[in-house]
Write a protein that holds these residues in place. Sequence first.
Motif, PDB file in Angstrom:
ATOM      1  N   LEU A   1      52.242  38.198  50.775  1.00 49.33           N
ATOM      2  CA  LEU A   1      51.953  37.917  48.820  1.00 49.33           C
ATOM      3  C   LEU A   1      51.108  37.370  48.171  1.00 49.33           C
ATOM      4  O   LEU A   1      51.781  37.101  46.978  1.00 49.33           O
ATOM      5  CB  LEU A   1      53.582  38.403  48.833  1.00 49.33           C
ATOM      6  N   THR A   2      50.969  36.154  49.283  1.00 45.13           N
ATOM      7  CA  THR A   2      49.342  35.463  48.993  1.00 45.13           C
ATOM      8  C   THR A   2      48.660  36.097  48.256  1.00 45.13           C
ATOM      9  O   THR A   2      47.867  35.021  47.370  1.00 45.13           O
ATOM     10  CB  THR A   2      49.601  34.502  49.676  1.00 45.13           C
ATOM     11  N   VAL A   3      47.774  37.081  48.339  1.00 50.66           N
ATOM     12  CA  VAL A   3      47.315  37.981  48.071  1.00 50.66           C
ATOM     13  C   VAL A   3      47.398  38.479  46.873  1.00 50.66           C
ATOM     14  O   VAL A   3      48.037  39.739  47.577  1.00 50.66           O
ATOM     15  CB  VAL A   3      45.899  38.095  48.896  1.00 50.66           C
ATOM     16  N   ALA A   4      47.258  38.848  45.936  1.00 52.75           N
ATOM     17  CA  ALA A   4      47.459  39.869  45.052  1.00 52.75           C
ATOM     18  C   ALA A   4      46.541  41.336  45.463  1.00 52.75           C
ATOM     19  O   ALA A   4      45.268  41.296  45.289  1.00 52.75           O
ATOM     20  CB  ALA A   4      47.072  39.573  43.527  1.00 52.75           C
ATOM     21  N   PRO A   5      47.202  42.342  45.112  1.00 56.65           N
ATOM     22  CA  PRO A   5      46.509  43.676  45.887  1.00 56.65           C
ATOM     23  C   PRO A   5      45.051  43.758  44.568  1.00 56.65           C
ATOM     24  O   PRO A   5      44.695  44.410  45.278  1.00 56.65           O
ATOM     25  CB  PRO A   5      47.863  44.952  45.529  1.00 56.65           C
ATOM     26  N   SER A   6      45.497  43.109  43.523  1.00 52.50           N
ATOM     27  CA  SER A   6      44.341  43.392  42.736  1.00 52.50           C
ATOM     28  C   SER A   6      42.770  43.289  43.145  1.00 52.50           C
ATOM     29  O   SER A   6      41.856  43.023  42.598  1.00 52.50           O
ATOM     30  CB  SER A   6      44.741  43.265  41.239  1.00 52.50           C
TER      31      SER A   6
END
Length: 282
Positions: A168-173
């Motif tokens: 979750l540290t990287v936004a999928p967007s």
Amino acid sequence: MKIKDFELYVLDVSFLSDDKTFRKMMRYVGSDRIEKIEKIKLQAERERSLGAGLLLSFAMKKHGVDMTDGMFKVETGADGKPYLEKLHHDKSYLDRSQLQFNLSHSGKYAVCAVADKDIGVDIQIREQKLSEAFISRCFSKKESSRGIDLIDLWSMKESFLKAKGCGLTVAPSRIEVIEETKTGTIEETIEETIEETIEETLDEAKTNKMNDTETECNREGSRKDKIFRMMLDGNDSGYVCIDYGDSIPGYALCVCTDATECDAKLFIVTPAMICDEGCDMR
């Protein structure tokens, strides 16, 4: 230990809906998996969790690791990636503990990917509706209009996050999915052994109770697999994703790795293959 280049195992967990069978198959997973299952309240989730554990035990045993002998347990690293922790300092296990694996389950299927490099796998049932809020949070307008099913896109992004260990540290967007050309850098081959599709093979396995032999799925010629390069913040992340299309009807199945060449083997696992003695499911 080297794997050329990763192995993907698929199991239909429908047989675990029988209570007697469910309890019987618990003997084929490690104590840590049993503890995890016992904390789950929803029976369908318990069955999927057990199915994932059975695949992990089956895959590890192929590489000399017995998940039921008390030598290993599954732990989660700071990056969110699962790994095998040695409980005893037996030197014969040192190399085997370097295997990387990843699990996923959805609907009636569980999957397990094993490699000697970063690996992430995700399976998603297509009969689910993504909310508008989820779509706007995870996909750009460009992605939403590219003609690629959003379930496939999400499965690719999820497998990338799992392979890279950023969770979750990287936004999928921030992740962009770029389809490779036919002459791309990834070469995937699946050895020809049978002509049936996964669905047909699983149906046959249920009917005939296949014996304890490996079954690889041949999809040469009519294969719809596609290779995608995973971009992060506009830069090449060094990871690629294989989208298995409709290999499992009604499901999106994707595997992500940092390999430059992929000799991917897809194994269809049946209950009889998991049981050493070819157990009776009645």
